[in-house]
Design a protein around this motif. Structure first.
Motif, short mmCIF file in Angstrom:
data_model
loop_
_atom_site.label_atom_id
_atom_site.label_comp_id
_atom_site.label_asym_id
_atom_site.label_seq_id
_atom_site.Cartn_x
_atom_site.Cartn_y
_atom_site.Cartn_z
N PHE A 248 45.29 38.54 38.12
CA PHE A 248 45.96 37.34 37.64
C PHE A 248 45.69 37.23 36.14
O PHE A 248 44.59 37.55 35.68
N ALA A 249 46.68 36.74 35.41
CA ALA A 249 46.48 36.49 33.98
C ALA A 249 47.32 35.28 33.59
O ALA A 249 48.44 35.12 34.08
N MET A 250 46.77 34.44 32.73
CA MET A 250 47.50 33.24 32.31
C MET A 250 46.85 32.61 31.08
O MET A 250 45.67 32.85 30.79
N GLY B 231 31.65 31.86 34.01
CA GLY B 231 32.00 32.29 32.67
C GLY B 231 31.60 31.31 31.59
O GLY B 231 30.73 30.45 31.80
N PRO B 232 32.24 31.41 30.44
CA PRO B 232 31.87 30.57 29.30
C PRO B 232 32.38 29.13 29.46
O PRO B 232 33.18 28.83 30.35
N PHE B 233 31.92 28.27 28.60
CA PHE B 233 32.40 26.89 28.55
C PHE B 233 33.83 26.89 28.01
O PHE B 233 34.14 27.60 27.05
N ILE B 234 34.68 26.11 28.64
CA ILE B 234 36.08 26.02 28.24
C ILE B 234 36.30 24.68 27.54
O ILE B 234 35.90 23.62 28.06
N THR B 235 36.95 24.73 26.39
CA THR B 235 37.19 23.53 25.60
C THR B 235 38.50 22.88 26.01
O THR B 235 39.52 23.56 26.13
N ALA B 236 38.46 21.57 26.24
CA ALA B 236 39.67 20.84 26.57
C ALA B 236 40.62 20.80 25.37
O ALA B 236 40.18 20.90 24.21
N ASN B 237 41.92 20.69 25.66
CA ASN B 237 42.96 20.57 24.62
C ASN B 237 42.94 21.76 23.65
O ASN B 237 43.13 21.61 22.44
N GLN B 238 42.70 22.93 24.23
CA GLN B 238 42.71 24.17 23.45
C GLN B 238 43.18 25.30 24.36
O GLN B 238 42.81 25.38 25.53
N TRP B 239 44.01 26.20 23.80
CA TRP B 239 44.53 27.31 24.60
C TRP B 239 43.47 28.39 24.78
O TRP B 239 42.80 28.79 23.82
N THR B 240 43.33 28.85 26.02
CA THR B 240 42.41 29.94 26.36
C THR B 240 43.14 30.89 27.29
O THR B 240 43.79 30.44 28.25
N HIS B 241 43.02 32.18 27.04
CA HIS B 241 43.63 33.16 27.94
C HIS B 241 42.57 33.66 28.90
O HIS B 241 41.47 34.02 28.49
N ILE B 242 42.91 33.68 30.20
CA ILE B 242 41.97 34.18 31.19
C ILE B 242 42.64 35.28 32.01
O ILE B 242 43.84 35.24 32.31
N GLY B 243 41.84 36.29 32.36
CA GLY B 243 42.32 37.39 33.19
C GLY B 243 41.33 37.65 34.32
O GLY B 243 40.11 37.68 34.08
N TYR B 244 41.85 37.78 35.52
CA TYR B 244 41.04 38.01 36.72
C TYR B 244 41.53 39.30 37.34
O TYR B 244 42.69 39.40 37.72
N LEU C 287 44.58 45.45 36.69
CA LEU C 287 45.00 45.72 35.31
C LEU C 287 43.82 46.30 34.53
O LEU C 287 42.66 46.01 34.79
N THR C 288 44.15 47.12 33.54
CA THR C 288 43.12 47.70 32.69
C THR C 288 42.71 46.69 31.61
O THR C 288 43.40 45.70 31.36
N ALA C 289 41.60 46.97 30.97
CA ALA C 289 41.13 46.10 29.88
C ALA C 289 42.16 46.03 28.76
O ALA C 289 42.38 44.95 28.19
N SER C 290 42.81 47.14 28.45
CA SER C 290 43.81 47.13 27.37
C SER C 290 45.04 46.33 27.77
O SER C 290 45.65 45.66 26.92
N GLU C 291 45.41 46.37 29.05
CA GLU C 291 46.57 45.58 29.50
C GLU C 291 46.26 44.09 29.42
O GLU C 291 47.11 43.30 29.01
N ILE C 292 45.07 43.69 29.81
CA ILE C 292 44.68 42.29 29.69
C ILE C 292 44.66 41.87 28.23
O ILE C 292 45.13 40.79 27.86
N ALA C 293 44.12 42.72 27.37
CA ALA C 293 44.06 42.40 25.93
C ALA C 293 45.46 42.22 25.37
O ALA C 293 45.70 41.34 24.53
N THR C 294 46.40 43.05 25.80
CA THR C 294 47.79 42.93 25.34
C THR C 294 48.39 41.59 25.76
O THR C 294 49.06 40.92 24.97
N LEU C 295 48.15 41.19 27.01
CA LEU C 295 48.66 39.89 27.47
C LEU C 295 48.05 38.75 26.71
O LEU C 295 48.70 37.72 26.45
N ALA C 296 46.79 38.90 26.31
CA ALA C 296 46.10 37.84 25.56
C ALA C 296 46.61 37.71 24.14
O ALA C 296 46.41 36.67 23.50
N LEU C 297 47.28 38.74 23.66
CA LEU C 297 47.84 38.70 22.31
C LEU C 297 49.29 38.25 22.29
O LEU C 297 49.85 37.96 21.24
N SER C 298 49.91 38.20 23.46
CA SER C 298 51.35 37.88 23.52
C SER C 298 51.59 36.38 23.41
O SER C 298 50.69 35.58 23.58
#
Length: 414
Positions: free
Chosen positions: A272-274, A323-336, A403-414
């Protein structure tokens, strides 16, 4: 000398969903079925598939002629064989009155194959009965190359293959020339296009279960290759990370989709990625899978928040990643991502944060519902705090592979 001609500049595509009819999506290439029926035993649990019973069981599309001569093409389908005979024909087209002029794709002696005039290419995997597979067959006219793919992975290639030159002939599903070969089982979602699809495109067709950009109506329209059933309650389209996202207001605000084949075997890789933009992060569920649409049956918590604003990935009480602390009202990309070999890997903003290590994700072997934002149910996994998600989600991808690490990284940049 290799046969050459000028390839047709247009790209023609026909998609046969086989949902109770042998007509393509544009109602242009309309077939008739002999000796076959339609079944609701499909890969994604929606619609119908064509069920064929061997010799004398086929679909015939005779008009208009679909010209595959002197051009690239790709044939894709989902198949489910109940018997593996010596030659199980999935698709064929033969030039009427011509000698040795047929395109034939199917399963021969248990392996996928593609036959062109005097040229065959075979896969390597022996297929199992009563198992769904995605198959793809490609002819690239620019390189005179045949290729066959199973589950999105290249299995065989042959070069220096002359193009098909037939100028007449019907398309058949389940047979060739009415007499040779047979197919026993179900076939679904046959696609034919006059272009040589790339390996990346075929891998996506085979493994991308669903993609939601939330940029168009209806709000939760599936934009991947599969028309899965979705349901939304108390959600709204708002400004997203890329264009438009889906906003969840809290109590009774969620959406669902049916047809999660990620869990159709005891162990199945998935990802999953979002992008998320939480309004609050003091607990709440992001993703949960359930066996029943009522949201009250057997379920698994997958992604949520704990009481101190950390993102949590889970599969069972013994396989949890905090995982890490997530900040409200800020965009964060997560991949599972999950595979039996690597377990769950957590990615935050395209970077690997941690892994559970190897384990087997044992499931109910059913077509499950994926619940997004749902806060009820009886399966919250500590330290996830049960509750409805409040915030925005954008660019949601669901894959039935790791998904591979590079595929997740690509989605996080899109």
């Amino acid at each position: 000398m290799k046969v050459t001609s000028i390839a047709s500049p247009d790209v023609r595509t026909a998609i046969w969903s086989l949902d109770g009819s042998a007509a393509d999506a544009n109602n242009t290439y309309i077939g008739t079925v002999t000796g076959g029926t339609y079944t609701n035993a499909t890969y994604f649990g929606i619609g119908y598939a064509l069920s064929l019973t061997g010799a004398g069981s086929y679909a015939l599309i005779s008009s208009p002629f679909f010209n595959l001569s002197y051009t690239s093409f790709t044939i894709e389908a989902w198949i489910y064989l109940t018997s593996i005979a010596s030659d199980n024909i999935i698709f064929s087209q033969c030039c009427t009155g011509c000698q040795d002029q047929c395109i034939v794709v199917g399963v021969q002696t248990g392996k996928i194959y593609m036959g062109m005039p005097l040229n065959n290419v075979y896969g390597t995997t022996i297929l199992l009965v009563n198992t769904w597979y995605h198959v793809a067959y490609v002819y690239d006219y620019s390189t005179f190359t045949q290729s066959v793919y199973l589950q999105g992975i290249l299995e065989g290639t042959k070069t220096s293959v002359d193009p098909y030159t037939g100028q007449t002939g019907s398309i058949m599903f389940g047979a060739v020339n009415l007499t040779v070969g047979s197919y026993t089982g179900n076939v679904d979602a046959i696609t034919l296009t006059t272009t040589a699809k790339t390996a990346a495109s075929i891998l996506s067709d085979a493994t991308l279960v669903a993609y939601f950009s939330f940029d168009s109506l209806p709000v939760i329209q599936v934009q991947g290759p599969n028309a899965l059933y979705t349901y939304s309650q108390n959600t709204n389209r708002v400004a997203g990370k890329r264009s438009t996202g889906l906003s969840f207001s809290g109590t009774s605000s969620y959406f669902q989709m049916l047809g999660m084949p990620l869990y159709l075997s005891p162990i199945r890789s998935h990802s999953f990625a979002m992008w998320i933009y939480p309004y609050a992060v003091n607990g709440g569920n992001l993703l949960q899978k359930s066996k029943l649409a009522t949201l009250g049956g057997p379920c698994n918590q997958l992604i949520g928040f704990n009481s101190v604003k950390q993102i949590v990935f889970a599969a069972s009480t013994s396989n949890v990643l905090v995982g890490p602390f997530i900040t409200a009202n800020q965009w964060t990309h997560i991949g599972y991502t999950y595979s039996a070999a690597n377990g769950i890997i957590m990615y935050v903003n395209g970077v690997s944060y941690g892994t559970t290590g190897s384990f087997n994700f044992v499931t109910t072997n059913s077509l499950d519902w994926l619940n997004v934002g749902w806060g009820g149910g009886t399966c919250p996994l500590s330290p996830i705090v049960a509750g409805y998600y409040q915030g925005i989600i954008d660019e949601l991808y669901v894959y039935q592979r790791e998904l591979t690490a590079s595929e997740i990284a690509t989605l996080a940049l899109s």
